[in-house]
Design an enzyme around this catalytic site. Structure first.
Site, mmCIF file in Angstrom:
data_model
loop_
_atom_site.group_PDB
_atom_site.id
_atom_site.type_symbol
_atom_site.label_atom_id
_atom_site.label_comp_id
_atom_site.label_asym_id
_atom_site.label_seq_id
_atom_site.Cartn_x
_atom_site.Cartn_y
_atom_site.Cartn_z
ATOM 1 N N GLU A 194 45.823 38.988 39.999
ATOM 2 C CA GLU A 194 45.948 38.228 38.744
ATOM 3 C C GLU A 194 44.716 37.388 38.409
ATOM 4 O O GLU A 194 44.811 36.161 38.218
ATOM 5 C CB GLU A 194 47.177 37.312 38.793
ATOM 6 N N GLU A 428 54.043 42.869 42.210
ATOM 7 C CA GLU A 428 54.873 41.664 42.184
ATOM 8 C C GLU A 428 55.951 41.828 41.128
ATOM 9 O O GLU A 428 55.674 42.325 40.029
ATOM 10 C CB GLU A 428 54.050 40.422 41.817
HETATM 11 C C1 NOJ Z 1 51.987 35.158 40.479
HETATM 12 C C2 NOJ Z 1 51.185 34.981 41.724
HETATM 13 O O1 NOJ Z 1 50.436 36.100 42.091
HETATM 14 C C3 NOJ Z 1 51.984 34.480 42.872
HETATM 15 O O2 NOJ Z 1 51.121 33.844 43.741
HETATM 16 C C4 NOJ Z 1 53.075 33.593 42.353
HETATM 17 O O3 NOJ Z 1 53.725 32.881 43.355
HETATM 18 C C5 NOJ Z 1 54.041 34.473 41.609
HETATM 19 N N1 NOJ Z 1 53.347 35.273 40.623
HETATM 20 C C6 NOJ Z 1 55.181 33.715 40.957
HETATM 21 O O4 NOJ Z 1 54.704 32.882 39.983
#
Ligand code: NOJ
Length: 531
Positions: A194, A428
């Site tokens: 991200e 994710e």
């Molecule tokens: C985005 C991130 O990559 C991760 O570190 C975070 O905890 C999750 N999504 C949830 O927000």
């Protein structure tokens, strides 16, 4: 190529929007193709703790959370986190218990290189990741590494951080060391997780480390990430792939952007434009070697308002590094002679798969509001778009993250149609609830069940090539700008107890069943009984 790209994308977007109700409510009983991989994702800063143990250096998140006043609502930090530095064997046992076949974790750069530079290597850091990798493999779980998940070494931040192009060389050195050290056993690599969120929140909204508010820095951060990614991809390609045979990609997060009124062409145009920006800063360059027209338009505006001086094009050399994979029978890459003979180039992007992080959906409509672009949703306001949510969508503990499973299928189809049907890994996908929820996390069960079912429709009905799903997350750990006030884990962690004991929740049982069934083969699937 660009006209073709535009045309197919327009058609694709119209189809995606108009088919908005297609089998949305019907549950699909079927399984994923054989070989589909299931597992979990995590990141070093959030789970490891041991922030200054065994020679680890300080990173920008260590600095950020220790500021006074604290930038985190509950004033917490991940100095201990889930203590996975000491308890990785517990984590591996849990992964095995749930039936994970793959585990994606990130490397803490300063645990391996305390100053961020290659001239000082910390053997304890190397040992830790070797132990984790070996234990995963011994338990039949494939290790997958994210090279960078936001925890930049503080000494590199002191030189300017991601907006300063000298970070490219440091990152390349770090990646080179990681491939060299772990690549005999690790075959799947994510260069960045991200980076869109990292650059925006770190350099504009101030909500993430390093907490700056400077559009020019954010745009240069994005640019240097792309160039770093491309350089590291080429290093792997030329030096390591012939020996190690692995794959390299990036992991990008995106909401699905649904026109608020799908019948209204202005709403459709606005959602589509914004979708191209979401994917235009990183994905488009990696695939096509340049920014798309929408992103150029945005960058042009930012330049006009003197908010950035970053170029809207990549140089020919940069572009070649980003998208050219191979010149037949050519070895002298350093000479850059190949720039003179573009006709011999084989043009391919710098990725072997798409990493997608997806959580939720926004409704989009145009707006004339002209609030300062440095407040609130900067891109939305600057593009003249406004976001909202349907009040009927099930809410979560994070206001902008309601549960909208059908948006996931649309997102997958959009990538499939606009980016040439790449192989997609879901890196994710998860649901935030309140720490008071307890072990009966019914809303999370529904979230995973329904999102995975929409992914199944994308694979089996629409022909999208998704081959891996890693849920976020395994454990309840530190959440960036929320501290410990929200949970994502399928395993409860008691943060008041010095041992940080772990207890699987109902959602762990749900995923255990989906993983072992490879989907939803029959109607007596127990999580279905939950409405
Ligand atoms: C985005 C991130 O990559 C991760 O570190 C975070 O905890 C999750 N999504 C949830 O927000």
């Amino acid at each position: 190529m660009s006209i073709f790209y535009k045309f197919t994308n327009l058609i694709a977007f119209a189809t995606l929007v108009s088919n908005s109700t297609c089998q949305e409510d019907t549950f699909l009983y079927d399984t994923f193709p054989p070989g589909f991989q299931w597992g979990f994702s995590s990141s070093s800063y959030q789970i490891e703790g041991a922030w200054k143990e065994d020679g680890k250096g300080v990173n920008i998140w260590d600095t950020f959370v220790h500021r006074i006043p604290s930038p985190i609502p509950d004033k917490s930090n991940a100095d201990i986190g889930c203590d996975s530095y000491h308890k990785y064997d517990h984590d591996v046992s849990l992964l095995k218990y749930i039936g994970a076949g793959v585990y994606r974790f990130s490397l803490s750069w300063t645990r391996i290189l305390p100053t961020g530079r290659i001239d000082q290597i910390n053997p304890a850091g190397i040992r830790y990741y070797n132990n984790l990798i070996n234990l995963l493999l011994a338990n039949g779980i494939e290790p997958m590494i994210t090279l960078h998940h936001w925890d930049l070494p503080q000494p590199l931040q002191d030189l300017g951080g991601w907006p300063n192009e000298n970070v490219i060389q440091h990152y390349s050195n770090f990646a080179n060391l990681a491939f060299h050290t772990f690549g005999d056993r690790v075959k799947k690599w994510i260069t960045f997780s991200e980076p869109n969120v990292m650059c925006l929140n770190g350099y504009i909204t101030r909500t993430y480390a390093p907490g700056h508010k400077n559009v020019n820095e954010a745009i240069n951060c994005a640019r240097n990430v792309i160039i770093s990614h491309a350089r590291v991809y080429r290093i792997y390609d030329r030096v390591f792939r012939p020996l190690q045979g692995g794959k390299v990609g990036m992991s990008l997060s995106s909401y699905w952007l649904q026109p608020k009124d799908p019948q209204n062409p202005e709403h459709r145009k606005s959602a589509e434009f914004w979708m191209h920006i979401e994917w235009g800063l990183f994905a488009f360059p990696i695939v096509f070697g340049s920014y798309n027209d929408e992103t150029k338009q945005l960058l042009g505006k930012l330049r006009k308002f003197k908010l950035t001086s970053a170029p809207v094009e990549f140089t020919a050399e940069e572009s070649v590094e980003i998208k050219v994979l191979n010149i037949p029978n050519y070895t002298n890459y350093e000479s850059k002679d190949f720039l003179k003979c573009p006709h011999v180039l084989q043009i391919l992007g710098s990725y072997d798969f798409w990493g997608l992080n997806h959580y939720s959906t926004y409704l989009v409509e145009p707006t004339k509001v002209t609030t300062s672009i440095l407040h609130g949703d900067f891109i939305g306001l600057f593009l003249g778009a406004k976001i909202s949510f349907d009040p009927t969508w099930p809410k979560s503990a994070i206001p902008h993250t309601p549960s909208v499973p059908w948006g996931f299928r649309k997102m997958l189809n959009w990538i499939n149609q606009g980016y040439g049907s790449p192989e997609i890994y879901i890196m994710e996908n998860g649901y935030p609830d309140s720490p008071n929820t307890g072990l009966e996390d019914v809303a999370r069960v529904k979230f995973h069940r329904d999102y995975i079912n929409e992914m199944l429709k994308a694979v089996k009905i629409d022909g999208v090539q998704v081959t891996m799903y890693t849920a976020w997350g395994l454990l309840d750990c530190f959440e960036w700008s929320y501290g410990y006030t929200v949970n994502f884990g399928v395993v409860y962690v008691n943060h008041s107890h010095p041992e940080r004991p772990r207890t699987p929740k109902l959602s762990a049982t749900c995923l255990q069943q989906i993983f072992s069934d490879n989907g939803f083969p029959h109607e007596n699937f127990s999580p279905l009984k939950i409405n």
